[in-house]
Design an enzyme around this catalytic site. Sequence first.
Site, PDB file in Angstrom:
ATOM      1  N   HIS A 180       7.213 -75.938  14.045  1.00 36.44           N
ATOM      2  CA  HIS A 180       6.516 -76.344  12.823  1.00 36.44           C
ATOM      3  C   HIS A 180       6.107 -77.807  12.979  1.00 36.44           C
ATOM      4  O   HIS A 180       6.483 -78.466  13.957  1.00 36.44           O
ATOM      5  CB  HIS A 180       7.385 -76.124  11.586  1.00 36.44           C
ATOM      6  CG  HIS A 180       8.626 -76.959  11.527  1.00 36.44           C
ATOM      7  ND1 HIS A 180       9.660 -76.820  12.424  1.00 36.44           N
ATOM      8  CD2 HIS A 180       9.019 -77.946  10.669  1.00 36.44           C
ATOM      9  CE1 HIS A 180      10.627 -77.672  12.125  1.00 36.44           C
ATOM     10  NE2 HIS A 180      10.253 -78.379  11.067  1.00 36.44           N
ATOM     11  N   ASP A 211      14.343 -75.400  12.356  1.00 36.54           N
ATOM     12  CA  ASP A 211      14.761 -75.605  10.971  1.00 36.54           C
ATOM     13  C   ASP A 211      14.681 -74.317  10.152  1.00 36.54           C
ATOM     14  O   ASP A 211      13.635 -73.666  10.099  1.00 36.54           O
ATOM     15  CB  ASP A 211      13.881 -76.664  10.317  1.00 36.54           C
ATOM     16  CG  ASP A 211      13.985 -78.007  11.013  1.00 36.54           C
ATOM     17  OD1 ASP A 211      14.669 -78.075  12.056  1.00 36.54           O
ATOM     18  OD2 ASP A 211      13.391 -78.978  10.527  1.00 36.54           O
ATOM     19  N   HIS A 252       6.690 -80.655  11.184  1.00 34.12           N
ATOM     20  CA  HIS A 252       7.425 -81.838  10.769  1.00 34.12           C
ATOM     21  C   HIS A 252       7.554 -82.743  11.998  1.00 34.12           C
ATOM     22  O   HIS A 252       7.722 -82.259  13.124  1.00 34.12           O
ATOM     23  CB  HIS A 252       8.806 -81.469  10.225  1.00 34.12           C
ATOM     24  CG  HIS A 252       8.765 -80.967   8.812  1.00 34.12           C
ATOM     25  ND1 HIS A 252       9.738 -80.152   8.277  1.00 34.12           N
ATOM     26  CD2 HIS A 252       7.852 -81.176   7.812  1.00 34.12           C
ATOM     27  CE1 HIS A 252       9.440 -79.878   7.012  1.00 34.12           C
ATOM     28  NE2 HIS A 252       8.301 -80.482   6.712  1.00 34.12           N
ATOM     29  N   HIS A 288      12.071 -72.004   5.982  1.00 36.25           N
ATOM     30  CA  HIS A 288      12.058 -73.464   5.884  1.00 36.25           C
ATOM     31  C   HIS A 288      11.025 -73.880   4.836  1.00 36.25           C
ATOM     32  O   HIS A 288      10.369 -73.035   4.215  1.00 36.25           O
ATOM     33  CB  HIS A 288      11.756 -74.063   7.258  1.00 36.25           C
ATOM     34  CG  HIS A 288      12.031 -75.529   7.369  1.00 36.25           C
ATOM     35  ND1 HIS A 288      13.153 -76.124   6.851  1.00 36.25           N
ATOM     36  CD2 HIS A 288      11.310 -76.533   7.964  1.00 36.25           C
ATOM     37  CE1 HIS A 288      13.120 -77.416   7.105  1.00 36.25           C
ATOM     38  NE2 HIS A 288      12.016 -77.695   7.762  1.00 36.25           N
ATOM     39  N   ASP A 295       9.655 -84.661  13.596  1.00 35.93           N
ATOM     40  CA  ASP A 295      10.708 -84.642  14.614  1.00 35.93           C
ATOM     41  C   ASP A 295      10.599 -83.439  15.547  1.00 35.93           C
ATOM     42  O   ASP A 295      11.327 -83.357  16.535  1.00 35.93           O
ATOM     43  CB  ASP A 295      12.098 -84.695  13.962  1.00 35.93           C
ATOM     44  CG  ASP A 295      12.311 -83.623  12.907  1.00 35.93           C
ATOM     45  OD1 ASP A 295      11.362 -83.305  12.180  1.00 35.93           O
ATOM     46  OD2 ASP A 295      13.443 -83.107  12.802  1.00 35.93           O
ATOM     47  N   HIS A 296       9.673 -82.538  15.256  1.00 32.01           N
ATOM     48  CA  HIS A 296       9.486 -81.362  16.107  1.00 32.01           C
ATOM     49  C   HIS A 296       8.165 -81.382  16.879  1.00 32.01           C
ATOM     50  O   HIS A 296       7.896 -80.456  17.645  1.00 32.01           O
ATOM     51  CB  HIS A 296       9.566 -80.087  15.266  1.00 32.01           C
ATOM     52  CG  HIS A 296      10.919 -79.864  14.683  1.00 32.01           C
ATOM     53  ND1 HIS A 296      11.859 -79.022  15.238  1.00 32.01           N
ATOM     54  CD2 HIS A 296      11.511 -80.416  13.589  1.00 32.01           C
ATOM     55  CE1 HIS A 296      12.964 -79.055  14.509  1.00 32.01           C
ATOM     56  NE2 HIS A 296      12.777 -79.894  13.503  1.00 32.01           N
ATOM     57  N   HIS A 334      20.063 -80.373  16.624  1.00 25.92           N
ATOM     58  CA  HIS A 334      19.355 -80.873  15.438  1.00 25.92           C
ATOM     59  C   HIS A 334      20.340 -81.491  14.441  1.00 25.92           C
ATOM     60  O   HIS A 334      20.333 -81.196  13.252  1.00 25.92           O
ATOM     61  CB  HIS A 334      18.560 -79.733  14.783  1.00 25.92           C
ATOM     62  CG  HIS A 334      17.496 -80.189  13.837  1.00 25.92           C
ATOM     63  ND1 HIS A 334      17.704 -80.267  12.474  1.00 25.92           N
ATOM     64  CD2 HIS A 334      16.220 -80.586  14.040  1.00 25.92           C
ATOM     65  CE1 HIS A 334      16.603 -80.679  11.882  1.00 25.92           C
ATOM     66  NE2 HIS A 334      15.675 -80.884  12.817  1.00 25.92           N
TER      67      HIS A 334
END
EC number: 3.1.26.11
Length: 304
Positions: free
Chosen positions: A63, A208, A65, A141, A67-68, A266
């Site tokens: 996805h 997530d 976000h 999520h 941090d990914h 994570h």
Amino acid sequence: MSYRGLTILGCSSQQPTRHRNHGAYLLRWNGEGLLFDPGEGTQRQFIYANIAPTVVSRIFISHFHGDHCLGLGSMLMRLNLDRVLHPIHCYYPASGKKYFDRLRYSTIYHETIKVIEHPIDREGIVEDFGNFRIESRQLDHLVDTLGWRITEPDTTKFIPEKIKAAGLKGPIMQELINKGQVKVNDTIVHLDDVSYTRKGDSIAVVADSLPCQAIVDLARNARILLCESTYLEEHSHLAKSHYHMTAKQAAEQAKRAEVQQLILTHFSARYNTTEEFVQEAGEIFPNVFAAEEFCSYEFPKNPS
């Protein structure tokens, strides 16, 4: 035999820490390099891991976000700089196409590589080719988020004693493989009579998500489940409100899915160490590890 292993390039969640980089996970398997969720700083992590970025052949974004995915642009730029000759396949939720484009073209650089995009708008089998079958599931999520399952093909293993007893040798063996049966000295020999099927290994990657049935379905009987566990159970209220899991919840998913090995990752920046994650999860699922940067988890092929 080519190397088979999962290398942790980062294992922090939203914020990197002094000891944990944004998440990034490299799966080297069957001659390919599969990079999952390259967060900020991933390119540099390859240097510390002493792994050439050019091993990467496929990139998976669960996805969008930050941090990914913040390392996506720099990884593509690096692969361009290195002028890799193989195509780079990129898999991501179709709803995030505009974010993929922004990351890919966020700076000026000379594009030399072939990038093949696979925007995913459905669950199930994404690709099925010689090395792997790639499957995706929608997780639970805050935004469209995909979990992944990578499965290698089943292989046929011959039983030498039965091959000899049936009088099989030479070109007739290939005929047996192709047709499933052959005639030898007026006797019909079936492939199943002289062989067995070795199931291909599978690895599931869950980013997530709240606990959900999709995780169990995705990870069913997998060799390894790499699973987010952002919080400990004492902060389960935060896990619920932010649509994440605790170590206990990740272990419950692994137990239900009957996986062989669970690797937690994570981790929230609020935790300085990860020992408690292993303790909490281990009460439910014993074969559990907490991801450590630059640690590799090998899974040699079972000879049987």
